[in-house]
Enzyme design. Structure first.
Site, PDB file in Angstrom:
ATOM      1  N   LYS A  32       0.850  -1.201   0.000  1.00  0.00           N
ATOM      2  CA  LYS A  32       0.000   0.000   0.000  1.00  0.00           C
ATOM      3  C   LYS A  32       0.880   1.244   0.000  1.00  0.00           C
ATOM      4  O   LYS A  32       1.739   1.416   0.865  1.00  0.00           O
ATOM      5  CB  LYS A  32      -0.903   0.028   1.232  1.00  0.00           C
ATOM      6  CG  LYS A  32      -1.793   1.288   1.282  1.00  0.00           C
ATOM      7  CD  LYS A  32      -2.862   1.197   2.361  1.00  0.00           C
ATOM      8  CE  LYS A  32      -2.452   1.770   3.686  1.00  0.00           C
ATOM      9  NZ  LYS A  32      -2.435   3.241   3.739  1.00  0.00           N
ATOM     10  N   ASP A  59      -3.406   4.339  -2.111  1.00  0.00           N
ATOM     11  CA  ASP A  59      -4.391   4.794  -1.120  1.00  0.00           C
ATOM     12  C   ASP A  59      -4.376   6.320  -1.038  1.00  0.00           C
ATOM     13  O   ASP A  59      -3.759   6.896  -0.148  1.00  0.00           O
ATOM     14  CB  ASP A  59      -4.006   4.156   0.235  1.00  0.00           C
ATOM     15  CG  ASP A  59      -4.911   4.549   1.375  1.00  0.00           C
ATOM     16  OD1 ASP A  59      -6.046   5.001   1.128  1.00  0.00           O
ATOM     17  OD2 ASP A  59      -4.478   4.399   2.536  1.00  0.00           O
ATOM     18  N   LYS A  61      -7.400   8.207  -1.459  1.00  0.00           N
ATOM     19  CA  LYS A  61      -8.708   8.638  -0.919  1.00  0.00           C
ATOM     20  C   LYS A  61      -9.241   9.910  -1.587  1.00  0.00           C
ATOM     21  O   LYS A  61      -9.460  10.935  -0.926  1.00  0.00           O
ATOM     22  CB  LYS A  61      -8.609   8.869   0.587  1.00  0.00           C
ATOM     23  CG  LYS A  61      -8.192   7.648   1.402  1.00  0.00           C
ATOM     24  CD  LYS A  61      -8.277   7.921   2.893  1.00  0.00           C
ATOM     25  CE  LYS A  61      -7.893   6.739   3.737  1.00  0.00           C
ATOM     26  NZ  LYS A  61      -6.462   6.417   3.750  1.00  0.00           N
ATOM     27  N   ASP A  64     -13.727  14.898  -4.324  1.00  0.00           N
ATOM     28  CA  ASP A  64     -13.858  16.226  -4.946  1.00  0.00           C
ATOM     29  C   ASP A  64     -15.103  16.178  -5.828  1.00  0.00           C
ATOM     30  O   ASP A  64     -15.838  15.191  -5.789  1.00  0.00           O
ATOM     31  CB  ASP A  64     -12.581  16.546  -5.751  1.00  0.00           C
ATOM     32  CG  ASP A  64     -12.322  18.051  -5.847  1.00  0.00           C
ATOM     33  OD1 ASP A  64     -13.284  18.804  -6.077  1.00  0.00           O
ATOM     34  OD2 ASP A  64     -11.156  18.469  -5.704  1.00  0.00           O
ATOM     35  N   THR A 119     -11.713   5.185  10.535  1.00  0.00           N
ATOM     36  CA  THR A 119     -11.772   4.582  11.878  1.00  0.00           C
ATOM     37  C   THR A 119     -11.375   5.590  12.959  1.00  0.00           C
ATOM     38  O   THR A 119     -11.590   5.352  14.137  1.00  0.00           O
ATOM     39  CB  THR A 119     -10.878   3.321  11.961  1.00  0.00           C
ATOM     40  OG1 THR A 119      -9.644   3.610  11.309  1.00  0.00           O
ATOM     41  CG2 THR A 119     -11.532   2.146  11.305  1.00  0.00           C
ATOM     42  N   ARG A 211       2.558  -1.103  10.963  1.00  0.00           N
ATOM     43  CA  ARG A 211       3.618  -1.244  11.967  1.00  0.00           C
ATOM     44  C   ARG A 211       3.922  -2.657  12.455  1.00  0.00           C
ATOM     45  O   ARG A 211       5.094  -2.955  12.713  1.00  0.00           O
ATOM     46  CB  ARG A 211       3.324  -0.294  13.139  1.00  0.00           C
ATOM     47  CG  ARG A 211       3.590   1.166  12.754  1.00  0.00           C
ATOM     48  CD  ARG A 211       2.883   2.137  13.650  1.00  0.00           C
ATOM     49  NE  ARG A 211       1.441   2.090  13.447  1.00  0.00           N
ATOM     50  CZ  ARG A 211       0.573   2.834  14.116  1.00  0.00           C
ATOM     51  NH1 ARG A 211       1.010   3.674  15.034  1.00  0.00           N
ATOM     52  NH2 ARG A 211      -0.718   2.745  13.872  1.00  0.00           N
TER      53      ARG A 211
HETATM   54  O1  C5P Z   1       0.540   0.671  11.330  1.00  0.00           O
HETATM   55  P1  C5P Z   1      -0.878   0.250  11.113  1.00  0.00           P
HETATM   56  O2  C5P Z   1      -1.042  -1.255  10.961  1.00  0.00           O
HETATM   57  O3  C5P Z   1      -1.818   0.819  12.150  1.00  0.00           O
HETATM   58  O4  C5P Z   1      -1.256   0.885   9.700  1.00  0.00           O
HETATM   59  C1  C5P Z   1      -2.543   0.813   9.151  1.00  0.00           C
HETATM   60  C2  C5P Z   1      -2.588   1.483   7.818  1.00  0.00           C
HETATM   61  O5  C5P Z   1      -3.942   1.516   7.368  1.00  0.00           O
HETATM   62  C3  C5P Z   1      -2.111   2.933   7.815  1.00  0.00           C
HETATM   63  O6  C5P Z   1      -1.528   3.189   6.529  1.00  0.00           O
HETATM   64  C4  C5P Z   1      -3.392   3.721   7.978  1.00  0.00           C
HETATM   65  O7  C5P Z   1      -3.310   4.994   7.415  1.00  0.00           O
HETATM   66  C5  C5P Z   1      -4.375   2.858   7.199  1.00  0.00           C
HETATM   67  N1  C5P Z   1      -5.773   3.026   7.564  1.00  0.00           N
HETATM   68  C6  C5P Z   1      -6.263   2.792   8.841  1.00  0.00           C
HETATM   69  N2  C5P Z   1      -7.601   2.964   9.106  1.00  0.00           N
HETATM   70  C7  C5P Z   1      -8.439   3.355   8.139  1.00  0.00           C
HETATM   71  C8  C5P Z   1      -7.959   3.581   6.844  1.00  0.00           C
HETATM   72  C9  C5P Z   1      -6.604   3.420   6.581  1.00  0.00           C
HETATM   73  O8  C5P Z   1      -5.510   2.425   9.725  1.00  0.00           O
HETATM   74  N3  C5P Z   1      -9.726   3.470   8.398  1.00  0.00           N
END
Ligand code: C5P
Length: 233
Positions: A32, A59, A61, A64, A119, A211
């Site tokens: 991603k 990604d 998003k 517009d 979220t 992460r």
């Molecule tokens: O590090 P982590 O596992 O929390 O990363 C989750 C990824 O998913 C990040 O790139 C975050 O921006 C993305 N994301 C999210 N929740 C959403 C949409 C995207 O955590 N609702």
């Protein structure tokens, strides 16, 4: 497309990203690319990662007016990514325009998915700041239905909402779920989380993992653990 694990490459430089991906000498992960990396490095980073044999979820998003989104998606369609997204809050017309723009002359196109409610948005804030009177689950179900009406392939949602989305939009409508943590790890700033194994049981089609893989001592082993738990291989 079948179930897959997508690694969120939330890095700010090309060097860091490519050094990270260099570690994966076996299976090439689905990657991603988010706003941070895209705005830092531009479309070249997409081409470079694609040329290395990875599938890409871009990604960005988009949100517009329909005409602007159609034209932007037409530009992105030339990048040969596998998946990209818009905000469902842009309305059905905007999502239809996105789909039109993304569809190439030969009829092919990347998967197009919609963000329902981020979220990070709580029900309380959604109601008080955005003056949306419905519950967050009602909003997510309606936004997912709108995405389906517009012809999109699925939505990004919390794994805990995947079942709700499937109930409203059918089993074939894809759910892409971030908020994934191993059972024995820290939640970081994520609130509504689940494990890769549980995400599989709930019916997620793709999990997005950042992460737990990128910050792991051994990212390849962490990625393989995700694949074992989520895909079963
Ligand atoms: O590090 P982590 O596992 O929390 O990363 C989750 C990824 O998913 C990040 O790139 C975050 O921006 C993305 N994301 C999210 N929740 C959403 C949409 C995207 O955590 N609702």
């Amino acid at each position: 497309m079948v179930r897959d694990v997508i690694i969120a490459c939330d890095f700010s430089s090309k060097e860091q990203t490519l050094a990270f991906l260099d570690r994966f000498t076996g299976r090439k992960p689905f990657v991603k690319i988010g706003m941070e990396l895209f705005y830092a490095c531009g479309p070249d980073i997409v081409r470079e990662i694609k040329a290395r044999g990875h599938k890409i979820f871009l990604d960005l998003k988009l949100h517009d007016i329909p005409n602007t989104v159609r034209k932007a998606m037409s530009v992105l369609s030339k990048l040969d990514v596998d998946m990209t997204n818009v905000h469902a809050a842009g309305t059905v017309d905007m999502m239809k325009a996105a789909l039109e723009g993304l569809t190439r002359e030969d009829g092919t196109r990347p998967m197009l998915i919609a963000v329902t409610q981020l979220t990070s948005t709580s029900e309380e804030r959604m109601q008080r700041e955005l003056l949306i009177g419905a519950t967050i689950n009602e909003t997510i179900a309606k936004y997912a239905e709108n995405a389906k009406v517009a012809g999109l392939d699925g939505v990004v949602c919390s794994p805990l909402e995947a079942q709700l989305v499937k109930e409203h939009c059918g089993a074939e409508f894809k759910t892409i779920t971030p908020g994934i943590r191993f059972a024995d790890a820290a939640a970081d700033d994520q609130v509504r989380i689940t494990t890769p194994a549980r995400a599989r049981e709930i019916g997620s089609d793709f999990i997005v993992v950042g992460r737990p893989v990128t910050a792991a001592e051994d990212p390849v082993a962490a990625y393989e653990r995700c694949c074992r738990e989520f895909i079963g291989e």
